[in-house]
Design an enzyme around this catalytic site. Structure first.
Site, PDB file in Angstrom:
ATOM      1  N   LYS A   3     -28.008  51.323  -2.236  1.00 22.00           N
ATOM      2  CA  LYS A   3     -26.630  51.619  -2.522  1.00 22.00           C
ATOM      3  C   LYS A   3     -26.129  50.415  -3.578  1.00 22.00           C
ATOM      4  O   LYS A   3     -26.606  49.308  -3.658  1.00 22.00           O
ATOM      5  CB  LYS A   3     -25.553  51.688  -1.630  1.00 22.00           C
ATOM      6  CG  LYS A   3     -25.258  50.546  -0.507  1.00 22.00           C
ATOM      7  CD  LYS A   3     -24.419  51.072   0.678  1.00 22.00           C
ATOM      8  CE  LYS A   3     -24.395  49.599   1.321  1.00 22.00           C
ATOM      9  NZ  LYS A   3     -23.747  50.042   2.576  1.00 22.00           N
ATOM     10  N   ARG A  27     -13.871  54.410   9.800  1.00 20.70           N
ATOM     11  CA  ARG A  27     -13.801  54.098   8.544  1.00 20.70           C
ATOM     12  C   ARG A  27     -14.487  55.450   8.190  1.00 20.70           C
ATOM     13  O   ARG A  27     -13.660  56.363   7.528  1.00 20.70           O
ATOM     14  CB  ARG A  27     -15.089  53.389   8.279  1.00 20.70           C
ATOM     15  CG  ARG A  27     -15.336  52.871   6.618  1.00 20.70           C
ATOM     16  CD  ARG A  27     -16.035  51.779   6.276  1.00 20.70           C
ATOM     17  NE  ARG A  27     -17.558  52.105   6.663  1.00 20.70           N
ATOM     18  CZ  ARG A  27     -18.539  51.372   6.158  1.00 20.70           C
ATOM     19  NH1 ARG A  27     -18.274  50.337   5.690  1.00 20.70           N
ATOM     20  NH2 ARG A  27     -19.825  51.666   6.315  1.00 20.70           N
ATOM     21  N   TYR A  46      -9.889  25.775 -19.999  1.00 17.12           N
ATOM     22  CA  TYR A  46      -8.575  26.352 -20.097  1.00 17.12           C
ATOM     23  C   TYR A  46      -7.473  25.534 -19.062  1.00 17.12           C
ATOM     24  O   TYR A  46      -7.797  25.289 -18.148  1.00 17.12           O
ATOM     25  CB  TYR A  46      -8.599  27.889 -19.603  1.00 17.12           C
ATOM     26  CG  TYR A  46      -8.903  28.741 -20.632  1.00 17.12           C
ATOM     27  CD1 TYR A  46      -8.517  29.039 -21.551  1.00 17.12           C
ATOM     28  CD2 TYR A  46     -10.013  29.649 -20.078  1.00 17.12           C
ATOM     29  CE1 TYR A  46      -8.689  29.942 -22.654  1.00 17.12           C
ATOM     30  CE2 TYR A  46     -10.622  30.595 -21.253  1.00 17.12           C
ATOM     31  CZ  TYR A  46      -9.802  30.692 -22.145  1.00 17.12           C
ATOM     32  OH  TYR A  46     -10.174  31.730 -23.522  1.00 17.12           O
ATOM     33  N   MET A  50     -14.491  33.509 -19.442  1.00 18.19           N
ATOM     34  CA  MET A  50     -15.292  34.783 -19.611  1.00 18.19           C
ATOM     35  C   MET A  50     -16.725  34.968 -19.780  1.00 18.19           C
ATOM     36  O   MET A  50     -17.516  35.520 -18.997  1.00 18.19           O
ATOM     37  CB  MET A  50     -14.622  35.927 -20.574  1.00 18.19           C
ATOM     38  CG  MET A  50     -14.923  37.333 -20.016  1.00 18.19           C
ATOM     39  SD  MET A  50     -14.326  38.502 -21.344  1.00 18.19           S
ATOM     40  CE  MET A  50     -12.760  38.578 -20.687  1.00 18.19           C
TER      41      MET A  50
HETATM   42  C1  LIG Z   1     -24.639  49.118   3.668  1.00 19.09           C
HETATM   43  C2  LIG Z   1     -24.722  49.904   4.920  1.00 19.09           C
HETATM   44  C3  LIG Z   1     -25.957  49.644   5.561  1.00 19.09           C
HETATM   45  C4  LIG Z   1     -26.773  48.400   5.277  1.00 19.09           C
HETATM   46  O1  LIG Z   1     -26.176  47.079   5.828  1.00 19.09           O
HETATM   47  P1  LIG Z   1     -26.647  45.607   5.471  1.00 19.09           P
HETATM   48  O2  LIG Z   1     -25.730  44.965   6.218  1.00 19.09           O
HETATM   49  O3  LIG Z   1     -26.723  45.345   4.230  1.00 19.09           O
HETATM   50  O4  LIG Z   1     -28.003  45.759   6.047  1.00 19.09           O
HETATM   51  C5  LIG Z   1     -26.384  50.269   6.499  1.00 19.09           C
HETATM   52  N1  LIG Z   1     -25.671  51.391   6.974  1.00 19.09           N
HETATM   53  C6  LIG Z   1     -24.670  51.817   6.273  1.00 19.09           C
HETATM   54  C7  LIG Z   1     -23.861  53.023   6.684  1.00 19.09           C
HETATM   55  C8  LIG Z   1     -24.119  51.276   5.210  1.00 19.09           C
HETATM   56  O5  LIG Z   1     -23.011  51.292   4.537  1.00 19.09           O
END
Ligand SMILES: *Cc1c(COP(=O)(O)O)cnc(C)c1O
Length: 402
Positions: free
Chosen positions: A37, A146, A295, A343
């Protein structure tokens, strides 16, 4: 055209090796989903999705339908010809109106809200899918509050999986909220809650092939066996979902283990960081004592100094909180950041490092000589976690495969 010198190098071979290592750590208990992701944790989905598939991944996890469509295209391009059968899970669920696109791109939804089921069923019907042909990963909230259905809200959701429905319960999923706490008390509670939910599911006459639980920390803490044991008790197979470890970092455990599990020791010894972040010295100047740097003059030279300007700033994701309190590597030495980070630029103190010249390579994350800077170092310096350090390297920093 030569590029502005602020770039990320991605070693896709290391990612492949990491995936295979994690697979051996999970075996024989569990299969793995490669979590990619947020543009593969800032490492570039375009580079990392094909790499995971080359390493043998049969499951990819992304956050959204948008990311899933990109991943599907990459998987297709990486393995032309017959459908390679790589599954792509949309971990954060669909948003209203996205179910048709999810189906068209053969993505799999995590679902837990009644309206998810409404939309998925309606889109499956519109696409003419046969009964039981749209796999669903049903998420249970086992304590994180969540996403996921509460255990006492399960029956109306389970009632959606009728013989006539297109929906098929393929996996039951939950997310662990404290897998990085050695001792695993919270994890044990969550698995007990999951056990009760699985009991309700089978009592209602439903069956899922996969039990999808566990991030990098769970895998490295050696929880795969416990998860697989729970899965087996309900006639299921375990699927773990490592992310961070795939990119070569073992999560930090707090409190730490007294007796480090073998899985964690192996990961620490063999995982290879996939990402290096580099820039170059743009110019070098000498300033007298009393000169103000950056800055607001938060840094004042206490003696004559040599300063090197580098082409990386907070617009590239170099956190502003690192100004005057972190060092980068140049010529194999640690060079302190002097003054505020701008920046697009920042300044390092090279007074003690002779011979630094324009064009010299500067390491923001990675190794040079005998020195190393990790994403954990960035994270500790500004009170965050490596996940955030990686994902905030901005889009203007090109990700270059090496
Ligand atoms: C991001 C995520 C993972 C992976 O987590 P890591 O700590 O990066 O291994 C697994 N399951 C879900 C639902 C996630 O959101």
């Amino acid at each position: 055209m030569p590029m502005r010198p602020c770039w990320v190098e991605i070693d896709t071979h290391s990612l492949e090796d990491n995936y295979r290592l994690l697979e051996t750590l999970a075996a024989p208990h569990a299969e793995l989903m490669a979590v990619e992701k947020a543009d593969a944790y800032g490492h570039s989905l375009s580079l990392c999705a094909p790499a995971a598939v080359r390493a043998g991944a049969r499951w990819l996890g992304v956050a959204s339908v948008e990311e899933g469509i990109a991943a599907r295209e990459l998987v297709r391009a990486a393995s032309p010809g017959p459908n390679p059968g790589v599954r792509i899970l949309v971990i954060s669920g669909i948003f209203p109106g996205q179910a048709a696109a999810l189906i068209a791109h053969r993505l799999t939804a995590v679902a837990w809200e009644p309206w998810h089921f409404d939309e998925l069923e309606a889109a499956a019907h519109a696409a003419g899918l046969a009964p039981g042909s749209l796999p669903i990963h049903l998420e249970i909230d086992t304590g994180m509050s969540r996403q996921g259905a509460a255990t006492d809200a399960l029956s109306p959701l389970l009632a959606r999986f009728t013989p006539a429905s297109s929906l098929q319960l393929e996996a039951v999923m939950t997310h662990l909220l404290a897998a990085d706490e050695a001792g695993g008390r919270v994890t044990a509670e969550q698995l007990a809650c999951l056990d009760r939910a699985l009991g309700l599911i089978s009592a209602a006459g439903h069956f899922a092939e996969w039990l999808s639980v566990g991030n990098s920390a769970a895998l490295l803490a050696g929880q795969a066996a416990a998860i697989a044991e729970l899965a087996a008790r309900h006639g299921m197979k375990a699927l773990l979902r490592p992310g961070l470890a795939l990119y070569g970092l073992a999560p930090a455990f707090d409190p730490p283990f007294i007796d480090e599990p073998d899985t964690l020791a192996a990961a620490r010894a063999h995982l290879k960081p996939v990402l290096k972040w580099k820039s170059r010295v743009v110019s070098v100047r000498s300033v007298p004592a009393g000169a103000v740097v950056g800055y607001n003059g938060t840094f004042v030279a206490t003696e004559p100094m040599r300063l090197a300007l580098i082409a990386a700033g907070y617009g590239d994701g170099l956190d502003r909180c690192l100004g005057s309190r972190f060092s980068l590597l140049v010529a194999g030495e640690r060079a302190p950041l002097a003054g505020r980070i701008s920046m697009d630029q920042s300044v390092i103190d090279v007074t003690e490092i002779p011979g630094v010249e324009p064009g010299d390579e500067v390491i923001l994350i990675g190794a040079q000589g005998s020195e190393t800077i990790s994403a954990f170092d960035h994270a500790h310096a500004c009170g965050t976690i490596p996940w955030e350090v990686f994902t905030r390297i901005t889009a203007r920093v090109p990700r270059i495969p090496v």
